[in-house]
Design an enzyme around this catalytic site. Structure first.
Site, short mmCIF file in Angstrom:
data_model
loop_
_atom_site.label_atom_id
_atom_site.label_comp_id
_atom_site.label_asym_id
_atom_site.label_seq_id
_atom_site.Cartn_x
_atom_site.Cartn_y
_atom_site.Cartn_z
N TYR A 61 43.38 43.83 34.09
CA TYR A 61 42.08 43.38 34.60
C TYR A 61 40.98 44.16 33.90
O TYR A 61 41.08 45.37 33.73
CB TYR A 61 42.00 43.63 36.12
CG TYR A 61 40.65 43.26 36.70
CD1 TYR A 61 40.40 41.98 37.18
CD2 TYR A 61 39.61 44.20 36.74
CE1 TYR A 61 39.16 41.64 37.69
CE2 TYR A 61 38.36 43.87 37.25
CZ TYR A 61 38.14 42.58 37.72
OH TYR A 61 36.92 42.24 38.22
N GLU B 297 33.96 38.96 33.51
CA GLU B 297 35.27 39.33 34.04
C GLU B 297 36.38 38.66 33.25
O GLU B 297 36.35 37.45 33.03
CB GLU B 297 35.37 38.90 35.52
CG GLU B 297 36.67 39.32 36.18
CD GLU B 297 36.79 38.80 37.61
OE1 GLU B 297 36.82 37.56 37.79
OE2 GLU B 297 36.83 39.61 38.54
#
Ligand code: ADP
Ligand code: MG
Length: 386
Positions: free
Chosen positions: A109, A197
């Site tokens: 992530y 993101e």
């Protein structure tokens, strides 16, 4: 302003942030054409909507052959995709991203956000990327590291390494990862992003790093200096009333209660939503008509709020500073005459020329309830809807 994954990936490419090969498709035929161009299976068929959680909702699927590309494209195009971010009504899928399937060793992530508290850009990263990142944040937040970048200094070499080490990347992937993160930071600053993101960022079986997903949000207040980005806006993904409001420079956000609000100033609008809640009712919208609202602005505000059929009453809460109360009251009267209001309206007005304003309202022969203060306004509006 949000954009689609396929658009974000095009922008990433221009900044040398590696992404899988792929292309957007608006039809089953286009999906097959792109799959043929990619040349290899599996390919991934991905619904393009402005919401995450598509994988879990059935909007991201692997196709092992051209027949499967066709079946999946047919199935996903036109479906109403429900994810934890779309709400129960879901979102209609009108486009797909057809992308080369990757051999994944590890899903990581990585995100960049504006952190107002520290006035910095915060980099968040975790080894536990993928579709369950929300659970990681809730249960094992220590598995997500944060690195704060001073925007005046820019991202430093040691910070790139800090993130790379925290992700426990193999040594051969360290340099490519540093380049990726440094390029992503450059992209973030150059385009006035508020959020980027990548979930997942993957390590492939042959130890390459690649952005497999891409979510980008631009600071709308800075869009005036990015005309090229404005072309990426997708009105299909926005609330029709919010689009209408943006044409008149009204700061309007549709919510799910039944009390419509017309307020001048964002702070007062927030306070107004709070008092409505406190009085036992729920706001149907946030509407800031701005400091110097004209009667035309007020009229548009009324029209937009009344077009929303869940609105059962309207609360007008105005503090006359730059905006004088008499001018505003005239705006309300003109707007009311033109818009045919058939639900209760409560007005609370204070500030410059308030007496003149009140006189205009009471002489207009309209069915308005006036309130003496915020508390009174909240009680009256709650009584009107409950
Ligand atoms: P969302 O976050 O909306 O669920 P993603 O783009 O992250 O959508 O895709 C969900 C999952 O699908 C990823 O975590 C990954 O496991 C898989 N996936 C997505 N794109 C690819 C790809 N090109 N190759 C292989 N797997 C993929
Ligand atoms: Mg994702």
């Amino acid at each position: 302003m949000k954009i689609h994954e396929y658009q974000a990936k095009e922008l990433f490419k221009a900044y040398n942030v590696p992404v899988p090969d792929g292309n957007v498709a608006f039809s089953v035929d286009e999906a097959k054409k792109t799959a043929a161009n990619l040349g290899n299976f599996p390919v991934v068929v991905k619904a393009q909507i402005h919401a995450g959680g598509r994988g879990k909702g059935g909007g991201v699927k692997l196709a092992a052959s051209m027949e499967e590309v066709e079946t999946l494209a047919r199935e996903i195009l036109g479906m109403t995709l429900v994810t934890h971010q779309t709400g129960p009504e879901g979102r209609l899928v009108k486009k797909l991203l057809i992308e080369a399937g990757q051999k994944i060793k590890k899903e990581l992530y990585l995100s960049l956000l504006v952190d107002r508290t520290t006035a910095s850009i915060v980099i968040m990263a975790s080894q536990d990327g993928g579709m369950d990142i929300e659970e990681v944040a809730a249960k094992t937040p220590e598995r997500i590291i944060k690195v704060y970048v001073d925007p005046l200094m820019g991202i430093q070499g040691y910070q790139l390494r800090q993130v790379g080490f925290a992700l426990e990347l193999p040594s051969s992937a360290m340099k490519p990862f540093s380049a990726l993160l440094s390029n992503l930071y450059r992209f973030f600053i150059a385009n006035d992003c508020s959020m980027v993101e990548i979930n997942p960022l993957i390590l492939t079986l042959d130890d390459k790093v690649l952005a497999l997903d891409a979510k980008v949000d631009f600071d709308s207040n800075a869009l005036y200096r990015h005309k090229d980005l404005m072309a990426l806006r997708d009105l299909d993904e926005e609330d029709p009333l919010e689009i209408e409001a943006s044409k008149y420079n009204l700061n309007y956000i549709n919510l799910d209660g039944n009390v419509g609000n017309i307020v001048n100033g964002a702070g007062l609008a927030m306070a107004t939503m709070d008092i409505i809640k406190n009085a036992g009712a729920t706001p149907a919208n946030f509407m800031d008509v701005g400091g110097g609202a004209t009667s035309e602005q007020v009229e548009n505000a009324f029209r937009i709020i009344l077009a929303d059929d869940k609105v059962k009453a309207v609360l007008i809460n105005i503090f006359g500073g730059i905006l004088r109360c008499d001018i505003f009251a005239q705006g309300v009267v003109d707007a009311a005459k033109k818009t045919n209001i058939n639900i209760p309206v409560v007005v609370r007005m204070e500030g410059t020329n308030v007496e003149k304003g009140k006189k205009i309202l009471s002489n207009a022969g309209l069915n308005l309830t006036t309130a003496v203060d915020l508390f009174d306004a909240a009680q009256k509006i709650a009584a009107a809807v409950n």
